[in-house]
Design a protein around this motif. Structure first.
Motif, PDB file in Angstrom:
ATOM      1  N   GLY A  99      81.493 -29.881  34.878  1.00 32.39           N
ATOM      2  CA  GLY A  99      82.355 -31.138  34.476  1.00 32.39           C
ATOM      3  C   GLY A  99      82.899 -31.200  32.886  1.00 32.39           C
ATOM      4  O   GLY A  99      82.977 -32.124  32.437  1.00 32.39           O
ATOM      5  N   ILE A 100      83.548 -29.865  32.567  1.00 29.41           N
ATOM      6  CA  ILE A 100      84.321 -29.899  31.443  1.00 29.41           C
ATOM      7  C   ILE A 100      85.591 -29.045  31.714  1.00 29.41           C
ATOM      8  O   ILE A 100      85.848 -28.674  32.759  1.00 29.41           O
ATOM      9  N   ASP A 101      86.387 -29.048  30.473  1.00 27.57           N
ATOM     10  CA  ASP A 101      87.905 -28.662  31.055  1.00 27.57           C
ATOM     11  C   ASP A 101      87.998 -27.164  30.939  1.00 27.57           C
ATOM     12  O   ASP A 101      87.038 -26.450  30.311  1.00 27.57           O
ATOM     13  N   ARG A 102      88.644 -26.484  31.825  1.00 26.25           N
ATOM     14  CA  ARG A 102      88.883 -25.119  31.992  1.00 26.25           C
ATOM     15  C   ARG A 102      89.236 -24.368  30.700  1.00 26.25           C
ATOM     16  O   ARG A 102      88.591 -23.455  30.299  1.00 26.25           O
ATOM     17  N   ALA A 103      89.883 -25.012  30.044  1.00 27.31           N
ATOM     18  CA  ALA A 103      90.781 -24.393  28.619  1.00 27.31           C
ATOM     19  C   ALA A 103      89.545 -24.487  27.725  1.00 27.31           C
ATOM     20  O   ALA A 103      89.404 -23.559  26.943  1.00 27.31           O
ATOM     21  N   TYR A 104      88.675 -25.503  27.705  1.00 28.71           N
ATOM     22  CA  TYR A 104      87.519 -25.535  26.762  1.00 28.71           C
ATOM     23  C   TYR A 104      86.567 -24.279  27.137  1.00 28.71           C
ATOM     24  O   TYR A 104      86.211 -23.432  26.322  1.00 28.71           O
ATOM     25  N   VAL A 105      86.352 -24.046  28.266  1.00 31.72           N
ATOM     26  CA  VAL A 105      85.615 -23.007  28.622  1.00 31.72           C
ATOM     27  C   VAL A 105      85.893 -21.487  28.236  1.00 31.72           C
ATOM     28  O   VAL A 105      85.289 -20.708  27.791  1.00 31.72           O
TER      29      VAL A 105
END
Length: 84
Positions: A27-33
């Motif tokens: 449930g988080i942004d792909r770029a953040y990962v």
């Protein structure tokens, strides 16, 4: 050099997950990962918990410090997986 930031990539690749899949499951942004995996992002405990749940590992597995002799984790194969 201790490479704690490599744990996320190492665990994700071992399970065959792309950043996009992990991000969706957590449930988080792909770029953040991606930024977390490169060590360029400070991560909240709640985010670590979400990623650990998505990877089905204890949070502690994301915090283990690898020694300077640890090899850089492999990257995932690029592209989408074929539909089944």
């Amino acid at each position: 050099m201790l490479r704690r930031d490599w744990n996320l990539r190492r665990l994700r690749v071992a399970q065959g997950l792309l950043q996009e899949r992990l991000a969706l499951a957590a449930g988080i942004d792909r770029a953040y990962v991606g930024r977390v995996g490169r060590g360029s992002e400070n991560v909240a405990i709640s985010t670590l918990e979400a990623m650990a749940r998505a990877l089905s590992v204890p949070v502690a597995h994301l915090l283990v410090e690898l020694d300077g002799e640890a090899e850089r984790p492999a990257s995932s194969k690029a592209g989408r997986k074929p539909a089944h």
